[in-house]
Design a protein around this motif. Structure first.
Motif, mmCIF file in Angstrom:
data_model
loop_
_atom_site.group_PDB
_atom_site.id
_atom_site.type_symbol
_atom_site.label_atom_id
_atom_site.label_comp_id
_atom_site.label_asym_id
_atom_site.label_seq_id
_atom_site.Cartn_x
_atom_site.Cartn_y
_atom_site.Cartn_z
ATOM 1 N N TYR A 84 0.832 -1.197 0.000
ATOM 2 C CA TYR A 84 0.000 0.000 0.000
ATOM 3 C C TYR A 84 0.868 1.249 0.000
ATOM 4 C CZ TYR A 84 0.992 0.702 4.965
ATOM 5 O OH TYR A 84 1.615 0.924 6.168
ATOM 6 N N THR A 85 0.230 2.364 -0.318
ATOM 7 C CA THR A 85 0.867 3.665 -0.214
ATOM 8 C C THR A 85 -0.165 4.666 0.299
ATOM 9 O OG1 THR A 85 2.218 5.324 -1.358
ATOM 10 C CG2 THR A 85 0.382 4.400 -2.592
ATOM 11 N N VAL A 86 0.299 5.599 1.074
ATOM 12 C CA VAL A 86 -0.560 6.659 1.591
ATOM 13 C C VAL A 86 -0.348 7.892 0.723
ATOM 14 C CG1 VAL A 86 -1.176 8.073 3.583
ATOM 15 C CG2 VAL A 86 -0.324 5.739 3.934
ATOM 16 N N VAL A 87 -1.432 8.419 0.187
ATOM 17 C CA VAL A 87 -1.368 9.606 -0.664
ATOM 18 C C VAL A 87 -1.730 10.821 0.183
ATOM 19 C CG1 VAL A 87 -2.263 10.730 -2.735
ATOM 20 C CG2 VAL A 87 -2.005 8.231 -2.679
ATOM 21 N N PRO A 102 -5.727 12.661 3.304
ATOM 22 C CA PRO A 102 -4.959 11.520 2.801
ATOM 23 C C PRO A 102 -5.876 10.343 2.485
ATOM 24 C CG PRO A 102 -4.799 11.574 5.174
ATOM 25 C CD PRO A 102 -5.607 12.775 4.767
ATOM 26 N N TYR A 103 -5.463 9.546 1.528
ATOM 27 C CA TYR A 103 -6.158 8.298 1.243
ATOM 28 C C TYR A 103 -5.117 7.217 0.991
ATOM 29 C CZ TYR A 103 -5.600 9.635 -3.720
ATOM 30 O OH TYR A 103 -5.100 10.013 -4.941
ATOM 31 N N VAL A 104 -5.562 5.981 1.081
ATOM 32 C CA VAL A 104 -4.648 4.842 0.972
ATOM 33 C C VAL A 104 -5.026 4.010 -0.246
ATOM 34 C CG1 VAL A 104 -3.757 2.768 2.097
ATOM 35 C CG2 VAL A 104 -4.346 4.784 3.474
ATOM 36 N N VAL A 105 -4.064 3.796 -1.119
ATOM 37 C CA VAL A 105 -4.228 2.902 -2.264
ATOM 38 C C VAL A 105 -3.486 1.620 -1.928
ATOM 39 C CG1 VAL A 105 -3.803 2.553 -4.725
ATOM 40 C CG2 VAL A 105 -4.346 4.843 -3.864
ATOM 41 N N GLY A 106 -4.204 0.512 -2.026
ATOM 42 C CA GLY A 106 -3.582 -0.755 -1.668
ATOM 43 C C GLY A 106 -3.650 -1.792 -2.762
ATOM 44 N N ILE A 115 -6.064 -13.868 -6.166
ATOM 45 C CA ILE A 115 -5.908 -12.759 -7.108
ATOM 46 C C ILE A 115 -5.538 -11.497 -6.354
ATOM 47 C CG2 ILE A 115 -7.439 -13.675 -8.889
ATOM 48 C CD1 ILE A 115 -9.659 -11.879 -7.723
ATOM 49 N N ARG A 116 -4.865 -10.588 -7.032
ATOM 50 C CA ARG A 116 -4.500 -9.303 -6.437
ATOM 51 C C ARG A 116 -5.277 -8.196 -7.138
ATOM 52 N NH1 ARG A 116 1.844 -10.574 -6.011
ATOM 53 N NH2 ARG A 116 1.671 -12.037 -4.268
ATOM 54 N N VAL A 117 -5.820 -7.303 -6.308
ATOM 55 C CA VAL A 117 -6.691 -6.234 -6.786
ATOM 56 C C VAL A 117 -6.227 -4.918 -6.183
ATOM 57 C CG1 VAL A 117 -9.074 -5.400 -6.836
ATOM 58 C CG2 VAL A 117 -8.627 -7.861 -6.816
ATOM 59 N N MET A 118 -6.140 -3.876 -7.009
ATOM 60 C CA MET A 118 -5.772 -2.565 -6.493
ATOM 61 C C MET A 118 -7.037 -1.779 -6.179
ATOM 62 S SD MET A 118 -3.098 0.177 -8.050
ATOM 63 C CE MET A 118 -1.719 -0.911 -7.715
ATOM 64 N N GLY A 119 -7.018 -1.071 -5.044
ATOM 65 C CA GLY A 119 -8.174 -0.263 -4.689
ATOM 66 C C GLY A 119 -7.898 0.605 -3.474
ATOM 67 N N ILE A 120 -8.898 1.371 -3.103
ATOM 68 C CA ILE A 120 -8.808 2.269 -1.963
ATOM 69 C C ILE A 120 -9.082 1.481 -0.680
ATOM 70 C CG2 ILE A 120 -9.798 4.325 -0.867
ATOM 71 C CD1 ILE A 120 -8.286 4.970 -3.430
ATOM 72 N N ILE A 121 -8.230 1.673 0.336
ATOM 73 C CA ILE A 121 -8.421 1.051 1.653
ATOM 74 C C ILE A 121 -9.092 2.084 2.555
ATOM 75 C CG2 ILE A 121 -7.294 0.045 3.669
ATOM 76 C CD1 ILE A 121 -5.018 -0.853 1.783
ATOM 77 N N ILE A 122 -10.169 1.673 3.216
ATOM 78 C CA ILE A 122 -10.908 2.574 4.099
ATOM 79 C C ILE A 122 -11.007 1.958 5.496
ATOM 80 C CG2 ILE A 122 -12.243 3.565 2.202
ATOM 81 C CD1 ILE A 122 -14.612 1.809 3.106
ATOM 82 N N GLY A 123 -11.487 2.776 6.440
ATOM 83 C CA GLY A 123 -11.742 2.276 7.784
ATOM 84 C C GLY A 123 -10.539 2.301 8.709
#
Length: 143
Positions: free
Chosen positions: A70-73, A86-90, A98-106
């Motif tokens: 992940y990375t924190v934007v 800030p938001y987190v893309v993981g 399978i691996r999926v890219m998306g926004i991590i919340i919570g």
């Protein structure tokens, strides 16, 4: 997602990805599997990237996985996203492999996230036509 961001959403609803997008609206995350070699596939494709077979089937993911990376934007390059930082893309590894890219919340503190921390898919109905998968932190911790 704010209304400005909705303008950025563009979908390709071709024959291959239409089933994926339609099922997201029903809160189902679908992936493909090769009937010949057994390889699990995501994003939707016409042929298996492992053996080049066209013999693919659709399957519903259970909806749980873990953070692979992940990375924190904190600072976005586009002013439209400024209110979202800030938001987190993981990169999420689902239970199906399978691996999926998306926004991590919570999360409470993005710097406290951990590799292998458990997540579950939640569905964000952005418009009547667009539902996006998000990945919510499981409070139980690591999967």
């Amino acid at each position: 997602m704010n209304s400005d961001n909705q303008l950025l959403l563009q979908q390709v609803k071709g024959n291959v990805s239409k089933k994926y997008w339609d099922n997201l609206k029903e809160e189902k995350f679908m992936f493909q599997k090769c009937k010949d070699c057994g390889f699990s596939i995501f994003y939707p494709r016409v042929v298996c990237p492992k053996c080049m077979s066209e013999n693919l089937s659709w399957h519903q993911a259970k909806g749980n996985g873990q953070i692979y990376s992940y990375t924190v934007v904190y600072r976005t390059g586009d002013p439209i996203f400024k209110s979202e930082t800030p938001y987190v893309v993981g990169l999420i590894e689902l239970a199906e492999g399978i691996r999926v890219m998306g926004i991590i919340i919570g999360w409470d503190d993005p710097e406290a996230l951990q590799i292998e921390q458990g997540v579950s898919i939640v569905y964000d109905k952005v418009t009547d036509d667009v539902t996006l998968p998000r990945f919510k932190i499981n409070r139980e911790g690591v999967v």
